[in-house]
Structures are given as structure tokens and as C-alpha cells.
Design a protein around this motif. Structure first.
Motif: not given
Length: 396
Positions: A306-316
Motif C-alpha cells: 500500500f505504501v509503495m503503491q502510493n509512492g509510485g512503485t509498480p506492483l508487478t
């Protein structure tokens, strides 16, 4: 059965008191809840150390090695299942990003200067007294293993007998104190329940991250009522029977938010209600309290995504698979204390430069998340101990 009904009655009374919204009543509940939590934490450290040392010293390292092997296997299987379930729910429910205005106007979370590397290093004790003063469960476990195995390897002598009997005597005294505390526990349950009720009525649960909360709590509920019972059924055990017997420990975990503080109750319940052999319960449960963190693994994974997604990290798919591994390893290295998973996740996110301010939005509702995942952790500990007890009974 009478004890369980009494605990449930205390739960209802506390909920009613919390809803009343009286400041003096809430302050009293906070005080009583804090006292009970501190007392159980006080007993948790010597419980862990004495349980591991006496088991290793009494039953020998060979037998304990078999017990540990079964414990580690079930711990890894249940923890991986919890993390994988969290990943599946995250992909299916797909929580959206938090609005930027919320990130800038909400208060920031509590910060921590410890990296995950520092967290691992802190497990290795450099002072025999420091782990006891800090309540560092993993360090204490290492020391207990060393002392217990050392005692088991010593040749039989009067000195060894004196040390072993002394440790066993201390353990008996400790369990007497635990029984006294458990006898007064309904008062503590009223206070814990009133605390929670007051927080919920004050609007702790935030609508802005409803899907995130749904993933976390949904994963915990499915793991609790479906996945763990399937593990028991696979070993020919009745999950309803096991849960019914272990309910006092599960309820205690729900309100203390600490599997370590609940350990005395878990061990007493496993031995006296469920009938797990003492050498199994007193060895497996302290280990599980430290390394068997199903709820924590799911929380670390879902919150990190959730935090990484909000930081723009693509969740592959590769990213999610990698973080399943990280979350499992992190959960195993987490101490069973209140908010342990929160601070561990904060450290992980800080280490990769993710927007940790989002954790400030999660913080107000973490109390409820922590309660549910701690109950799940203790239920998982109970399942592991039951399966180990069953497996080793078959081989004898």
C-alpha cells in the motif's frame, strides 16, 4: 466453559462502559488495562527464558531438536500462507491511492532511527544483562537456547542437578503467580473492552483507507477461520475443539495486543484445557511467540504494498513475490509486543525511501488491526503446538 462465559460477560460489560463516554470511566479503564498489560509483560520474559532452558535441560537437545524441527516447519507454512493470502486479497480488492491532501495535513507517524539491519544486529546480545532489561525476546531466546543446550550436554552431577531443580522451582513459582493473575483477569477484560469501545465510538476507523483495512482484516479473518483450521484438519484434528479450549488465550491476545504478554495464559490454557504435554507446550509456545507471526506477516506485506503503491512503485508479480518473502522473514524476526509490526514496517519503508507519511494515516486504526492480528498469532501458535504434539505422539 464457566471461565469463557465470564470473560465474554466481562467483554460485554466493558463495551457498554466504553460507549457511555465518561472521561473518568475511560481514564480508569486505561489505568487498569495498563496495569494488567505491564504485569503480563513482567511475567512474559522469565516465562520464555525458563520454559526454553528447562525443556532443553530436562528433555535433552536431541528430543528438543525434533520438536523444534516440527515447530519451524509449521511456522513457515502458516506464515507463508498468511502472507500469500494477503497478497491475493490485495490484488483482488485493489486499494486505491490516498489523496495527497490527506498526506500533507494528517500528522506524521512516530519515527524510528533503526534500520532493519540494526534490528537484526540487535538480536545478537553483547551483554548478558541487557536483553533482560530491554525485554529483547529474540536475544533472550538465543541465551536460553545456549544455556539449555549447555545444561543438557553437561555430565550428570550434583551441581547440574541443583541448577536444574532450581530452575524448575522458579518455573513452578512463576506459574503460581500467573494463575493468581489469571484469576483476577475478568477485571482486566472489562478495562480492555472499555478502552476499545471508547476508541471506536470516538471514530478511530477512517473511511479514507477502507479498502486497505478490508484487505488486512479480511486476510486475518480468513486465515483465522479457514486456513488454520484446514491445517488442523489435514492432521486429523478438530479445529472447533482446539479453538474452544484455547479461547481464553485468544481473547487475552485480542485485548493485550501482545502475544508475548499473553504467553503465560497461552501455556497454561494449552496444558490444562487442551491437554498438550508440558514438554511440548513449554518448548513450542515460547518459540512460536517469537517466530510464528501470521498476522504480522500479512500486515507487513499489505501495508508495504500500500505504501509503495502510493509512492509510485509498480506492483508487478515479481515485486509482490519478493515482498512475500521479505514479510515472512521480517515477521519471524519481530518480537511479540504491541505495535511491533507497525514499527518494523516503518523501518522497512524508511529503508527503501517509500512515503512513510502514509503510516500516519494508518496509525489511528492500528489499535484494532493489532488486536485482530495478535489474536490470530496466538491462535496460530496454538495450532502449531497442537500439530507438533499430535505428530510426536504418533511417533512414540
Amino acid at each position: 466453559m464457566k471461565k469463557t462465559l465470564l470473560w465474554i460477560a466481562a467483554l460485554v460489560v466493558g463495551a457498554i462502559l466504553g460507549v457511555l463516554g465518561l472521561d473518568w470511566l475511560n481514564a480508569t479503564a486505561d489505568f487498569v488495562a495498563t496495569v494488567y498489560t505491564r504485569l503480563f509483560q513482567l511475567l512474559a520474559v522469565p516465562t520464555i527464558v525458563l520454559a526454553v532452558i528447562t525443556t532443553l535441560a530436562t528433555f535433552g537437545s536431541k528430543g528438543s531438536g525434533r520438536i523444534f524441527g516440527h515447530t519451524l516447519t509449521y511456522t513457515l507454512l502458516t506464515t507463508i500462507a498468511a502472507a500469500a493470502l494477503g497478497a491475493v486479497l490485495y490484488v483482488v480488492i485493489a486499494p486505491g491511492n490516498v489523496a495527497v491532501t490527506q498526506l500533507t495535513t494528517d500528522s506524521s507517524p512516530i519515527t524510528s532511527n533503526l534500520s532493519y539491519y540494526d534490528h537484526i544486529i540487535s538480536i545478537i546480545p553483547n551483554n548478558i544483562v541487557k536483553p533482560f532489561l530491554e525485554g529483547n525476546v529474540l536475544s533472550l531466546l538465543l541465551l536460553a537456547f545456549a544455556v539449555g543446550i549447555g545444561l543438557s550436554k553437561l555430565p550428570e552431577s550434583e551441581n547440574k542437578s541443583i541448577i536444574t531443580k532450581g530452575l524448575l522451582g522458579l518455573q513452578e513459582l512463576l506459574f503460581l503467580l500467573i494463575r493468581w493473575l489469571i484469576w483476577t483477569l475478568p477485571l482486566g477484560i472489562v478495562a480492555f473492552s472499555a478502552q476499545l469501545s471508547a476508541q471506536v465510538s470516538a471514530g478511530v476507523v477512517a473511511d479514507s483507507i477502507g479498502k486497505y483495512v478490508l484487505v488486512v482484516l479480511g486476510g486475518n479473518v480468513i486465515q483465522f477461520f479457514v486456513v488454520l483450521p484446514l491445517f488442523l484438519l489435514a492432521r486429523g484434528l478438530n479445529p472447533i475443539h482446539v479453538l474452544g479450549k484455547m479461547m481464553p488465550a485468544v481473547l487475552m491476545a485480542l485485548f493485550t495486543k501482545s502475544s508475548a504478554a499473553t504467553l503465560p495464559v497461552t501455556m497454561d490454557t494449552a496444558e490444562n484445557r487442551l491437554g498438550i504435554r508440558k514438554n511440548i507446550a513449554r518448548f513450542v509456545l515460547p518459540i512460536c511467540t517469537t517466530i510464528n507471526m501470521n498476522g504480522c506477516a500479512a500486515f507487513i506485506l499489505v501495508t508495504s504494498l500500500f505504501v509503495m503503491q502510493n509512492g509510485g512503485t509498480p506492483l508487478t508479480l515479481g515485486t509482490i513475490a519478493l515482498w512475500i518473502i521479505i514479510s515472512v522473514v521480517s515477521a519471524i524476526g519481530n518480537a511479540g509486543v504491541p505495535m511491533g509490526c507497525y514499527f518494523l514496517t516503518l523501518s522497512l519503508m524508511s529503508g527503501i525511501g517509500a512515503p512513510v507519511a502514509i503510516l500516519g494515516i494508518i496509525l489511528p486504526i492500528y489499535t484494532i488491526i493489532d488486536m485482530v492480528e495478535t489474536a490470530e498469532n496466538v491462535w496460530s501458535d496454538s495450532c502449531v503446538a497442537t500439530m507438533v504434539n499430535h505428530d510426536l505422539a504418533e511417533k512414540e
